[in-house]
Scaffold this active site. Sequence first.
Site, PDB file in Angstrom:
ATOM      1  N   GLY A   2      -0.860   1.530 -10.914  1.00 38.61           N
ATOM      2  CA  GLY A   2       0.029   1.410  -9.762  1.00 38.61           C
ATOM      3  C   GLY A   2       0.093   2.706  -8.974  1.00 38.61           C
ATOM      4  O   GLY A   2       0.375   3.767  -9.510  1.00 38.61           O
ATOM      5  N   GLY A  51       2.008   3.001  -6.040  1.00 40.33           N
ATOM      6  CA  GLY A  51       3.145   3.032  -5.114  1.00 40.33           C
ATOM      7  C   GLY A  51       3.860   4.367  -5.299  1.00 40.33           C
ATOM      8  O   GLY A  51       3.313   5.310  -5.889  1.00 40.33           O
ATOM      9  N   GLY A  76       4.104   5.463  -9.067  1.00 39.27           N
ATOM     10  CA  GLY A  76       2.820   5.853  -9.659  1.00 39.27           C
ATOM     11  C   GLY A  76       2.289   7.154  -9.079  1.00 39.27           C
ATOM     12  O   GLY A  76       1.796   8.029  -9.810  1.00 39.27           O
ATOM     13  N   ARG A 135      24.755  -5.892  -1.247  1.00 35.82           N
ATOM     14  CA  ARG A 135      23.911  -7.029  -0.854  1.00 35.82           C
ATOM     15  C   ARG A 135      24.304  -8.341  -1.509  1.00 35.82           C
ATOM     16  O   ARG A 135      24.261  -9.393  -0.860  1.00 35.82           O
ATOM     17  CB  ARG A 135      22.460  -6.702  -1.204  1.00 35.82           C
ATOM     18  CG  ARG A 135      21.948  -5.614  -0.317  1.00 35.82           C
ATOM     19  CD  ARG A 135      20.587  -5.151  -0.695  1.00 35.82           C
ATOM     20  NE  ARG A 135      20.180  -4.129   0.259  1.00 35.82           N
ATOM     21  CZ  ARG A 135      19.051  -3.459   0.183  1.00 35.82           C
ATOM     22  NH1 ARG A 135      18.213  -3.681  -0.810  1.00 35.82           N
ATOM     23  NH2 ARG A 135      18.758  -2.556   1.098  1.00 35.82           N
ATOM     24  N   HIS A 175      14.237 -10.396  -2.651  1.00 32.28           N
ATOM     25  CA  HIS A 175      13.849  -9.077  -2.150  1.00 32.28           C
ATOM     26  C   HIS A 175      13.472  -8.064  -3.237  1.00 32.28           C
ATOM     27  O   HIS A 175      12.626  -7.193  -3.018  1.00 32.28           O
ATOM     28  CB  HIS A 175      15.041  -8.529  -1.348  1.00 32.28           C
ATOM     29  CG  HIS A 175      14.856  -7.183  -0.766  1.00 32.28           C
ATOM     30  ND1 HIS A 175      13.932  -6.926   0.231  1.00 32.28           N
ATOM     31  CD2 HIS A 175      15.470  -5.995  -1.007  1.00 32.28           C
ATOM     32  CE1 HIS A 175      14.003  -5.644   0.562  1.00 32.28           C
ATOM     33  NE2 HIS A 175      14.915  -5.058  -0.182  1.00 32.28           N
ATOM     34  N   ARG A 221      21.157  -3.871  -6.973  1.00 28.82           N
ATOM     35  CA  ARG A 221      20.725  -2.538  -6.511  1.00 28.82           C
ATOM     36  C   ARG A 221      21.384  -2.187  -5.193  1.00 28.82           C
ATOM     37  O   ARG A 221      21.468  -3.029  -4.295  1.00 28.82           O
ATOM     38  CB  ARG A 221      19.201  -2.521  -6.333  1.00 28.82           C
ATOM     39  CG  ARG A 221      18.718  -1.285  -5.608  1.00 28.82           C
ATOM     40  CD  ARG A 221      17.222  -1.163  -5.606  1.00 28.82           C
ATOM     41  NE  ARG A 221      16.539  -2.042  -4.681  1.00 28.82           N
ATOM     42  CZ  ARG A 221      16.364  -1.811  -3.382  1.00 28.82           C
ATOM     43  NH1 ARG A 221      16.876  -0.729  -2.810  1.00 28.82           N
ATOM     44  NH2 ARG A 221      15.693  -2.660  -2.630  1.00 28.82           N
TER      45      ARG A 221
HETATM   46  C1  LIG Z   1      10.545  -5.083   2.972  1.00 31.29           C
HETATM   47  C2  LIG Z   1      11.147  -4.123   2.000  1.00 31.29           C
HETATM   48  C3  LIG Z   1      11.805  -2.988   2.447  1.00 31.29           C
HETATM   49  C4  LIG Z   1      12.358  -2.079   1.544  1.00 31.29           C
HETATM   50  N1  LIG Z   1      13.012  -0.976   2.012  1.00 31.29           N
HETATM   51  C5  LIG Z   1      13.555  -0.099   1.117  1.00 31.29           C
HETATM   52  C6  LIG Z   1      14.251   1.061   1.572  1.00 31.29           C
HETATM   53  O1  LIG Z   1      14.400   1.303   2.762  1.00 31.29           O
HETATM   54  N2  LIG Z   1      14.754   1.893   0.637  1.00 31.29           N
HETATM   55  C7  LIG Z   1      14.635   1.679  -0.698  1.00 31.29           C
HETATM   56  O2  LIG Z   1      15.105   2.480  -1.494  1.00 31.29           O
HETATM   57  N3  LIG Z   1      13.945   0.601  -1.140  1.00 31.29           N
HETATM   58  C8  LIG Z   1      13.408  -0.282  -0.280  1.00 31.29           C
HETATM   59  N4  LIG Z   1      12.729  -1.382  -0.740  1.00 31.29           N
HETATM   60  C9  LIG Z   1      12.376  -1.464  -2.166  1.00 31.29           C
HETATM   61  C10 LIG Z   1      11.182  -0.541  -2.448  1.00 31.29           C
HETATM   62  O3  LIG Z   1      10.285  -0.597  -1.373  1.00 31.29           O
HETATM   63  C11 LIG Z   1      10.408  -0.903  -3.719  1.00 31.29           C
HETATM   64  O4  LIG Z   1      11.293  -1.187  -4.754  1.00 31.29           O
HETATM   65  C12 LIG Z   1       9.518   0.254  -4.128  1.00 31.29           C
HETATM   66  O5  LIG Z   1       8.711   0.653  -3.043  1.00 31.29           O
HETATM   67  C13 LIG Z   1       8.650  -0.112  -5.311  1.00 31.29           C
HETATM   68  O6  LIG Z   1       7.761   0.952  -5.552  1.00 31.29           O
HETATM   69  P1  LIG Z   1       6.868   0.998  -6.854  1.00 31.29           P
HETATM   70  O7  LIG Z   1       6.149   2.293  -6.852  1.00 31.29           O
HETATM   71  O8  LIG Z   1       7.666   0.648  -8.038  1.00 31.29           O
HETATM   72  O9  LIG Z   1       5.850  -0.215  -6.681  1.00 31.29           O
HETATM   73  P2  LIG Z   1       4.901  -0.650  -5.472  1.00 31.29           P
HETATM   74  O10 LIG Z   1       5.019   0.215  -4.286  1.00 31.29           O
HETATM   75  O11 LIG Z   1       5.118  -2.113  -5.325  1.00 31.29           O
HETATM   76  O12 LIG Z   1       3.472  -0.395  -6.072  1.00 31.29           O
HETATM   77  C14 LIG Z   1       2.954  -1.196  -7.111  1.00 31.29           C
HETATM   78  C15 LIG Z   1       1.573  -0.709  -7.418  1.00 31.29           C
HETATM   79  O13 LIG Z   1       1.096  -1.395  -8.567  1.00 31.29           O
HETATM   80  C16 LIG Z   1      -0.215  -1.886  -8.323  1.00 31.29           C
HETATM   81  N5  LIG Z   1      -0.410  -3.071  -9.179  1.00 31.29           N
HETATM   82  C17 LIG Z   1       0.412  -4.137  -9.338  1.00 31.29           C
HETATM   83  N6  LIG Z   1      -0.130  -4.991 -10.237  1.00 31.29           N
HETATM   84  C18 LIG Z   1      -1.291  -4.466 -10.637  1.00 31.29           C
HETATM   85  C19 LIG Z   1      -2.320  -4.872 -11.545  1.00 31.29           C
HETATM   86  N7  LIG Z   1      -2.243  -6.004 -12.244  1.00 31.29           N
HETATM   87  N8  LIG Z   1      -3.392  -4.083 -11.690  1.00 31.29           N
HETATM   88  C20 LIG Z   1      -3.512  -2.908 -10.994  1.00 31.29           C
HETATM   89  N9  LIG Z   1      -2.587  -2.475 -10.124  1.00 31.29           N
HETATM   90  C21 LIG Z   1      -1.492  -3.238  -9.960  1.00 31.29           C
HETATM   91  C22 LIG Z   1      -0.262  -2.160  -6.846  1.00 31.29           C
HETATM   92  O14 LIG Z   1      -1.591  -2.133  -6.381  1.00 31.29           O
HETATM   93  C23 LIG Z   1       0.549  -0.971  -6.324  1.00 31.29           C
HETATM   94  O15 LIG Z   1      -0.259   0.164  -6.201  1.00 31.29           O
HETATM   95  C24 LIG Z   1      12.229  -2.317   0.159  1.00 31.29           C
HETATM   96  C25 LIG Z   1      11.593  -3.464  -0.301  1.00 31.29           C
HETATM   97  C26 LIG Z   1      11.091  -4.389   0.608  1.00 31.29           C
HETATM   98  C27 LIG Z   1      10.509  -5.662   0.080  1.00 31.29           C
END
Ligand SMILES: Cc1cc2nc3c(=O)[nH]c(=O)nc-3n(C[C@H](O)[C@H](O)[C@H](O)COP(=O)(O)OP(=O)(O)OC[C@H]3O[C@@H](n4cnc5c(N)ncnc54)[C@H](O)[C@@H]3O)c2cc1C
Length: 666
Positions: free
Chosen positions: A10, A12, A15, A298, A369, A418
């Site tokens: 991951g 994001g 990660g 929310r 969401h 959250r």
């Molecule tokens: C539209 C929207 C707006 C938002 N705005 C806000 C905000 O303003 N403020 C806030 O605090 N939060 C916000 N959130 C929540 C926040 O964006 C997410 O919770 C956060 O970005 C998640 O980050 P992450 O690093 O956990 O995962 P992600 O950014 O989802 O990254 C997941 C990673 O895992 C990888 N992955 C997944 N499955 C696999 C697999 N099987 N094999 C290999 N790779 C895989 C993907 O490729 C990706 O790189 C928002 C959410 C949404 C839906």
Amino acid sequence: MARQRVVIIGGGLAGLAAAMQLAEDDVQVDLISMVPVKRSHSVCAQGGINCVNKFTRAQGDTEWNHFDDSVYGGEFLNNQPPVKEMCDWAPRIVDLSDRLGVPFNRSGEGNLAVRRFGGTLFKRTVYAGASTGQQLLYALDEQVRRWEVEGRIQKYEFWEFLGPILDDQGVCRGCVAQDMFSLEVRAFPGDALILATGGCGLVYGKSTMSMVCTGGANARAYKAGVSYANGEFVQVHPTAIPGADKLRLISEAARGESGRVWVPRNKGDHRPPNQIAEHERYYFLEERYPTYGNLVPRDIATREIFAICKEGYSVNPSTFAVYLDLTERATGIKAHVLRKKLGNILEIYEKFRGVDPLMEPMQIFPAVHYSMGGLWVDFEKHSQTGGLRLESPRNQQTNVPGLFAIGEADYQYHGANRLGANSLLSCVFAGLIMGPALRSFLGNLPGGSVDQVPGRLFEQETARHKQEFEGLLKKDGPENAYEIHRELGELMTRNVTVVRRNDELRQTLDELAKLRERFGRCGLSDHGTWTNQTLSFTRALGDMLLLARVITTGALLRDECRGAHYKPECAIPAPTAESSDELRKQARTWCEKYQRQNQEWLKTTLARYTPGSDDPQITYEPVDTTLIPPRPRTYGLKGAGIIDQVWKESFTTPAGQPASPGAAAS
Ligand SMILES: Cc1cc2nc3c(=O)[nH]c(=O)nc-3n(C[C@H](O)[C@H](O)[C@H](O)COP(=O)(O)OP(=O)(O)OC[C@H]3O[C@@H](n4cnc5c(N)ncnc54)[C@H](O)[C@@H]3O)c2cc1C
């Protein structure tokens, strides 16, 4: 000596933060992602990231207030030490992001610009226009690329994680992944594995999340023995644009910048909104929650919008919707000012609805969401600060030794609901604390280094996954995976979102069993061995069916209302009496019931995979509420002040602890 190696799944925010931190600590990192890391779902985050700041401090805000807002917002289901530590770190995380080049909006004097988000009375959210996630993600990506050039990080984009590799002692030794172009399956040995794989909104078919948010990686870890915690807690955001393909978020930032939610006072009044006079408008959130107004948390805003539409106040004759009003007439703010702060959000609405939201109120409705639930992870409390002992290898480690989870993939920070703008914070925070936690873990590896593990373990696991993939590729039954997914999404959205009823949850489990059975008869429309997307999707559908069962079973068993989990049959009716004596009596009864509910249900749900069955084994564990005692979560609801008063007088000790022993699990 060769560097120790950690595999991160991951790219994001979570990660990338972990990758940057580990590379700085001289660890070799393999970073695997299904999509280019810059297209991870984090790129979609709009509204901002929370931290106490100069502006709020001047009004008396502190890290403790941020912590209190977060656990009150999560209805006390969040373990408190990790949340406290996160809130303490928030200002530093924003400083770090600023230094890494995130173009945060600023005031005329050059200070960080701030806005209010839900569930707090302070303007604690800093932002970069309406693309905060993108700016943070790109800043971290630059750091990661710097380490890539040094050879410390090796990125594998378009590789899909298939499952962790566990040795005969049950210790995680890396993972197996598949190249999404060539379909090559191979092992990635590692001294530790970190899952940063995001949320699982696609279990609901349509959501505000990106199309890769299937939860597939989490389900694969769960199948390998990792506990899944609080699965039933799924956030439904109050303000999204319904769409045929997906649901597009209108960020809480819109209400943070004074957007107002309303419906006409007269049911069925379908005149164009701009023709409806001020006295004919029902600003129901402002009227019912005068203190928090449109920025109640929310779960509450969503339930209120749902309820008002069910009562017949929907502003759209053919579907459920309410107005979210950003026009100057409602907000008193000039269009050019809002355009500067909310640009992208306004563009999204105009693009998909053909209406300029600064000229006419938006029609919005709630949408799935965020997953508060996720992989269970441990923590170690610091006895003096009450936060985390940062050097503890227990932090963010799952029940499988050597397997860690961070970001939306874990369950740790947000309890039953959250707070907006706390997720980006929890992702970066959990990524950064991987540094000290892994330093300790790698310094004392259970079973020794991965280099000493016999190669046949990796060969066997690769062969097992290859066989599974080849079996899947050959499937040629009559059922269509995309159709089953559509039905799954509709079923879950209908029965396991805002309002949950036990009979409907039972029915959902029956329907899920039927979908699982049909899934067994799926056929792939593409049997090719090059960039086969149907293959990946079908595999993820099996995972989503499994998670749907975890979510629904947890919801069925949890007989209470807490945060996003609401069962009308378990709701405690609010006091309504006219006379003050009677009102007080009712409030007392309310508090007694609430106390009993906490005794029974203030606990974390743990789901364990049962091999060969979709039915999870469910157990519970206590929540650490040692820092802030649980209290009724009224958010200043009109008429509910008496509950707060009676609770304070009769249900807490002078030190603020629950009055009767065991009133809250600790
Ligand atoms: C539209 C929207 C707006 C938002 N705005 C806000 C905000 O303003 N403020 C806030 O605090 N939060 C916000 N959130 C929540 C926040 O964006 C997410 O919770 C956060 O970005 C998640 O980050 P992450 O690093 O956990 O995962 P992600 O950014 O989802 O990254 C997941 C990673 O895992 C990888 N992955 C997944 N499955 C696999 C697999 N099987 N094999 C290999 N790779 C895989 C993907 O490729 C990706 O790189 C928002 C959410 C949404 C839906």
